[in-house]
Design a protein around this motif. Structure first.
Motif, PDB file in Angstrom:
ATOM      1  N   PRO A 135     -14.149 -62.393   9.016  1.00  0.00           N
ATOM      2  CA  PRO A 135     -13.793 -61.433   8.970  1.00  0.00           C
ATOM      3  C   PRO A 135     -12.209 -62.687   8.836  1.00  0.00           C
ATOM      4  O   PRO A 135     -11.481 -62.510   8.977  1.00  0.00           O
ATOM      5  N   ALA A 136     -12.827 -64.210   9.515  1.00  0.00           N
ATOM      6  CA  ALA A 136     -11.726 -65.043  10.159  1.00  0.00           C
ATOM      7  C   ALA A 136     -11.392 -65.627   9.019  1.00  0.00           C
ATOM      8  O   ALA A 136      -9.851 -65.967   8.088  1.00  0.00           O
ATOM      9  N   ASN A 137     -11.906 -65.381   8.067  1.00  0.00           N
ATOM     10  CA  ASN A 137     -11.391 -66.161   6.250  1.00  0.00           C
ATOM     11  C   ASN A 137     -11.161 -64.827   5.111  1.00  0.00           C
ATOM     12  O   ASN A 137     -11.519 -65.338   4.519  1.00  0.00           O
ATOM     13  N   ASP A 138     -11.268 -63.819   5.656  1.00  0.00           N
ATOM     14  CA  ASP A 138     -10.711 -62.790   5.183  1.00  0.00           C
ATOM     15  C   ASP A 138      -9.861 -62.847   4.581  1.00  0.00           C
ATOM     16  O   ASP A 138      -8.576 -62.603   5.270  1.00  0.00           O
ATOM     17  N   ASN A 139      -9.710 -62.660   3.506  1.00  0.00           N
ATOM     18  CA  ASN A 139      -8.649 -62.667   2.083  1.00  0.00           C
ATOM     19  C   ASN A 139      -7.926 -61.543   1.568  1.00  0.00           C
ATOM     20  O   ASN A 139      -7.612 -61.847   0.580  1.00  0.00           O
ATOM     21  N   SER A 140      -8.803 -60.188   2.542  1.00  0.00           N
ATOM     22  CA  SER A 140      -8.697 -59.064   1.686  1.00  0.00           C
ATOM     23  C   SER A 140      -7.080 -58.532   1.772  1.00  0.00           C
ATOM     24  O   SER A 140      -6.076 -58.834   2.520  1.00  0.00           O
ATOM     25  N   LEU A 141      -7.065 -57.498   0.307  1.00  0.00           N
ATOM     26  CA  LEU A 141      -5.450 -56.988   0.384  1.00  0.00           C
ATOM     27  C   LEU A 141      -5.145 -56.494   2.284  1.00  0.00           C
ATOM     28  O   LEU A 141      -3.611 -56.574   2.200  1.00  0.00           O
ATOM     29  N   SER A 142      -5.501 -55.515   2.810  1.00  0.00           N
ATOM     30  CA  SER A 142      -5.499 -55.680   4.391  1.00  0.00           C
ATOM     31  C   SER A 142      -4.802 -56.637   4.923  1.00  0.00           C
ATOM     32  O   SER A 142      -3.772 -56.346   5.795  1.00  0.00           O
ATOM     33  N   ILE A 143      -5.500 -57.794   5.031  1.00  0.00           N
ATOM     34  CA  ILE A 143      -5.283 -58.564   5.635  1.00  0.00           C
ATOM     35  C   ILE A 143      -3.936 -59.651   5.085  1.00  0.00           C
ATOM     36  O   ILE A 143      -2.685 -59.412   5.829  1.00  0.00           O
ATOM     37  N   TYR A 144      -3.676 -58.857   4.173  1.00  0.00           N
ATOM     38  CA  TYR A 144      -2.580 -59.762   3.372  1.00  0.00           C
ATOM     39  C   TYR A 144      -1.209 -59.167   3.671  1.00  0.00           C
ATOM     40  O   TYR A 144      -0.476 -59.229   3.902  1.00  0.00           O
ATOM     41  N   LEU A 145      -1.603 -57.569   3.705  1.00  0.00           N
ATOM     42  CA  LEU A 145      -0.425 -56.894   4.259  1.00  0.00           C
ATOM     43  C   LEU A 145      -0.010 -56.471   5.475  1.00  0.00           C
ATOM     44  O   LEU A 145       1.633 -56.919   5.587  1.00  0.00           O
ATOM     45  N   THR A 146      -0.810 -56.930   6.244  1.00  0.00           N
ATOM     46  CA  THR A 146      -0.692 -56.953   7.648  1.00  0.00           C
ATOM     47  C   THR A 146       0.053 -57.858   8.448  1.00  0.00           C
ATOM     48  O   THR A 146       1.344 -58.221   8.698  1.00  0.00           O
ATOM     49  N   LYS A 147       0.031 -59.706   7.082  1.00  0.00           N
ATOM     50  CA  LYS A 147       0.829 -60.489   6.904  1.00  0.00           C
ATOM     51  C   LYS A 147       2.117 -60.279   6.855  1.00  0.00           C
ATOM     52  O   LYS A 147       3.035 -61.373   7.468  1.00  0.00           O
ATOM     53  N   GLN A 148       1.848 -59.197   6.046  1.00  0.00           N
ATOM     54  CA  GLN A 148       3.783 -59.027   5.037  1.00  0.00           C
ATOM     55  C   GLN A 148       4.024 -57.862   6.338  1.00  0.00           C
ATOM     56  O   GLN A 148       5.553 -57.515   5.699  1.00  0.00           O
ATOM     57  N   SER A 149       4.110 -57.997   7.116  1.00  0.00           N
ATOM     58  CA  SER A 149       3.992 -56.723   8.462  1.00  0.00           C
ATOM     59  C   SER A 149       4.259 -55.145   7.485  1.00  0.00           C
ATOM     60  O   SER A 149       4.824 -54.367   7.579  1.00  0.00           O
ATOM     61  N   LYS A 150       3.268 -55.008   6.629  1.00  0.00           N
ATOM     62  CA  LYS A 150       2.813 -53.683   5.612  1.00  0.00           C
ATOM     63  C   LYS A 150       2.091 -53.167   6.986  1.00  0.00           C
ATOM     64  O   LYS A 150       1.543 -53.075   6.734  1.00  0.00           O
ATOM     65  N   THR A 151       2.375 -51.439   6.332  1.00  0.00           N
ATOM     66  CA  THR A 151       1.515 -50.451   6.914  1.00  0.00           C
ATOM     67  C   THR A 151       0.623 -49.998   5.841  1.00  0.00           C
ATOM     68  O   THR A 151       0.544 -49.311   5.077  1.00  0.00           O
ATOM     69  N   GLY A 152      -0.701 -49.954   6.169  1.00  0.00           N
ATOM     70  CA  GLY A 152      -1.479 -49.183   5.254  1.00  0.00           C
ATOM     71  C   GLY A 152      -2.661 -48.017   5.779  1.00  0.00           C
ATOM     72  O   GLY A 152      -2.869 -48.053   7.292  1.00  0.00           O
ATOM     73  N   VAL A 153      -2.543 -46.708   5.824  1.00  0.00           N
ATOM     74  CA  VAL A 153      -4.267 -45.698   5.347  1.00  0.00           C
ATOM     75  C   VAL A 153      -4.920 -46.397   4.677  1.00  0.00           C
ATOM     76  O   VAL A 153      -4.824 -46.189   3.852  1.00  0.00           O
ATOM     77  N   ILE A 154      -6.214 -46.128   5.237  1.00  0.00           N
ATOM     78  CA  ILE A 154      -7.637 -46.544   4.631  1.00  0.00           C
ATOM     79  C   ILE A 154      -7.431 -44.561   4.876  1.00  0.00           C
ATOM     80  O   ILE A 154      -8.567 -44.670   6.244  1.00  0.00           O
ATOM     81  N   ILE A 155      -8.075 -43.702   3.632  1.00  0.00           N
ATOM     82  CA  ILE A 155      -8.834 -42.838   3.861  1.00  0.00           C
ATOM     83  C   ILE A 155     -10.127 -43.042   3.460  1.00  0.00           C
ATOM     84  O   ILE A 155     -10.072 -43.096   1.756  1.00  0.00           O
ATOM     85  N   ASP A 156     -11.660 -43.147   3.547  1.00  0.00           N
ATOM     86  CA  ASP A 156     -12.874 -43.221   3.161  1.00  0.00           C
ATOM     87  C   ASP A 156     -13.496 -42.657   4.350  1.00  0.00           C
ATOM     88  O   ASP A 156     -13.390 -42.057   5.277  1.00  0.00           O
ATOM     89  N   LYS A 157     -15.215 -42.713   4.103  1.00  0.00           N
ATOM     90  CA  LYS A 157     -15.629 -42.136   4.665  1.00  0.00           C
ATOM     91  C   LYS A 157     -16.066 -43.468   5.790  1.00  0.00           C
ATOM     92  O   LYS A 157     -15.139 -44.252   5.698  1.00  0.00           O
ATOM     93  N   PRO A 158     -16.572 -42.796   6.478  1.00  0.00           N
ATOM     94  CA  PRO A 158     -16.125 -43.172   8.154  1.00  0.00           C
ATOM     95  C   PRO A 158     -16.962 -44.684   7.875  1.00  0.00           C
ATOM     96  O   PRO A 158     -15.750 -45.264   8.779  1.00  0.00           O
TER      97      PRO A 158
END
Length: 562
Positions: free
Chosen positions: A408-431
């Motif tokens: 996770p420390a090296n994760d460059n996923s979209l979720s991490i990048y949005l966080t770096k840009q101060s954008k909020t996200g919502v994930i709706i998926d299987k638990p």
């Protein structure tokens, strides 16, 4: 601004085309020939050159297909004009990372825009809503599009074919073009490494919540469904405190669905202590030989029943046994056996593709054991698969929990990048998916069904979040139950499922705020079962190649709600 409007007018009035999937002309999404764009850009070449000189930029500062202006010029578009996106005709092969780049560009997080589209008036205050439709393949949409009239209305330009995403867009590593590489953290202290205590083997046993989310047999299954048995083991069998036993089964297709026809059990010393064929309760209608290795000749004299096999397992294994396997929920279901001490190699190792995508056993064997398995023309060997699972688990315990996983420390996923840009996200998926990939300032909203997830998404669209992710699994049971393309197209449940998806997309679109980029794309994170074909090896290879080609494609629908 006048030049951009000129481009937009030419795009909409003179060069709208029909899509290969739909007879309707495009509206918000336009397909234009790149020669038109090139002609306009040629006339503006000197103007851009002068701008570069004025800003102190060189020609090399212009990325392929994307202008990279200074921060002060990044939002130069007229805020009172509506947002728009134009798809170029010769866009090439679109990948998951291209959709990521588009989403980040539209939200104003990235200067780069995919070279296959043009975006106007992007920026602050806009939203992106992404819906992934599991198993809506191009061949399904082409054949059954009449069952989805709302798709034609919302996306008049029709879909674009793309590579099968194979995993969730939200957690797939983003493209290097939009990310700044961070220096790797290295631990050079030998003493620190030596002081780390590796967890014991029992720490790798699946947690109850995970087993429930991934549909492992439970106490409810044992109590409510007939024919199920609990693993009790034999208290008189001498063994260490936490002994491992790898189990693998092969199935055939019967009149009642898939039923187990062979089982193998391997101990920690890699000895196959039990291997037998099993006579199913119902007549076999498809031996699936290319996958299972089972033939009519093999099964004609088999008399061992499933009840006898389970009884034997309880006799030869100790009570404290831990079951090891790859996606072991399928084997336990086939055996109608409940056990709560399980280690799953599909869980403790990662494919690196993110999301709920499970790595294949063959992939893990090649990557971590340098071993080739499942390579025989006569089908899979459950003993070989069980032995591979045991070797992988022993290697994992020896090397530690981080071995074979994406850090996770090296994760460059979209979720991490949005966080770096101060954008909020919502994930709706299987638990399990939502909880595993809720990182940074993203909010996980688990949904146990498509209906629950849809209602949650519609309620949340009016919130302040800028990015929404929703994964719909309506077609997955149909896909899993089929062996061939023909089976899926002719499945009686398919029209009703497509109608549900069509109505759901309409509900989502109606609830979207203005200037929201609506992205719907399809694919599948699983695999198609190998069907059995009669004929030469070349005929089998040709048929298999055709199936693989079909399921490696996905669809992309785009729309900006104005």
């Amino acid at each position: 601004m006048k030049k951009k409007r000129k481009l937009k007018e030419i795009t909409k009035e003179d060069h709208s085309e029909t899509n290969s999937f739909s007879g309707n002309s495009t509206e918000t999404i336009n397909h234009v020939d790149t020669s038109v764009v090139n002609e306009i850009e040629k006339s503006e070449k000197m103007s851009r050159k002068n701008k570069r000189k004025k800003k102190g930029l060189s020609k090399g500062d212009i990325g392929r297909g994307a202008l990279k202006p200074k921060k002060s010029d990044e939002m130069a578009e007229d805020p009172f004009e509506t947002c728009d996106i134009t798809i170029l005709k010769n866009f090439g092969d679109i990948k998951t990372k291209d959709i990521q780049t588009l989403a980040l560009h539209y939200l104003g997080c990235s200067k780069c825009c995919p070279e296959w589209c043009l975006v106007s008036n992007r920026g602050a205050g806009h939203k992106v809503c992404v819906v992934m439709l599991e198993a809506l393949y191009p061949f399904v949409y082409k054949t059954m599009s009449l069952n989805m009239p709302n798709f034609t209305t919302i996306f008049p330009g029709g879909p674009i074919e793309m590579q099968n995403p194979g995993s969730e867009l939200y957690v797939t590593p983003a493209g290097s073009a939009i990310l700044e590489k961070e220096p790797r953290k290295r631990n050079n202290s030998r003493n620190e490494r030596e002081e780390q205590t590796l967890p014991p083997v029992q720490d790798y046993i699946l947690l109850p919540d995970y087993m429930l989310a991934h549909e492992y047999p439970s106490e409810d299954t044992l109590n409510k469904e007939p024919g199920w048995r609990r693993f009790t083991g034999n208290i008189t069998v001498k063994a260490k405190e936490y002994p491992l036993y790898a189990i693998d089964c092969e199935m055939c297709k019967t009149a009642e669905g898939s039923e187990v026809t062979q089982i193998a059990i391997v101990d920690e010393s890699l000895n196959c202590i039990y291997k037998t064929y099993i006579k199913p309760d119902n007549p076999i209608v498809d031996y699936v030989t290319a996958y299972s290795g089972i033939t009519a000749e093999i099964m004609k004299d088999v008399k061992t029943t499933l009840a006898e096999v389970v009884k034997h397992i309880n006799n030869i294994l100790p009570t404290q046994a831990i079951f090891v396997g790859h996606s072991l929920e399928n084997d336990l279901k086939a055996l109608k056996l409940y056990h709560n001490k399980v280690i799953d190699t599909a869980t403790i190792f990662s494919s690196g593709k993110g999301g709920s995508f499970k790595p294949g056993l063959r992939f893990l064997a090649m990557k971590f054991l340098k071993a080739k398995i499942q390579d025989s023309a006569s089908g899979h060997d459950p003993g070989e698969d069980a032995m591979t699972c045991m070797r992988l688990v022993k290697l994992k315990v020896k090397r530690g929990p981080k071995f074979g996983m994406v850090s996770p420390a090296n994760d460059n996923s979209l979720s991490i990048y949005l966080t770096k840009q101060s954008k909020t996200g919502v994930i709706i998926d299987k638990p399990i998916v939502a909880q595993q990939h809720c990182r940074g300032i993203a909010q996980a909203l688990p949904a146990t069904s498509d209906a629950e997830g849809l209602d949650t998404l519609i309620r949340r669209l009016s919130s302040k979040s800028e990015f929404y992710w929703y994964h719909m699994y309506k077609l997955e049971p149909i896909y899993r139950a089929c062996t061939t393309i023909h089976d899926m197209i002719n499945n009686p449940q398919l029209p009703e499922a497509l109608k549900y998806i069509d109505e759901s997309i309409q509900r989502i679109y109606s609830a979207l705020p203005a200037d929201t980029l609506f992205v719907v794309f399809s694919g599948c994170s699983g695999y198609w079962k190998k069907p059995e074909f009669n004929g030469s090896d070349e005929a089998i290879k040709k048929m298999m190649a055709n199936i693989v080609a079909q399921v490696r494609r996905g669809l992309l629908f785009l729309k900006v709600k104005n």
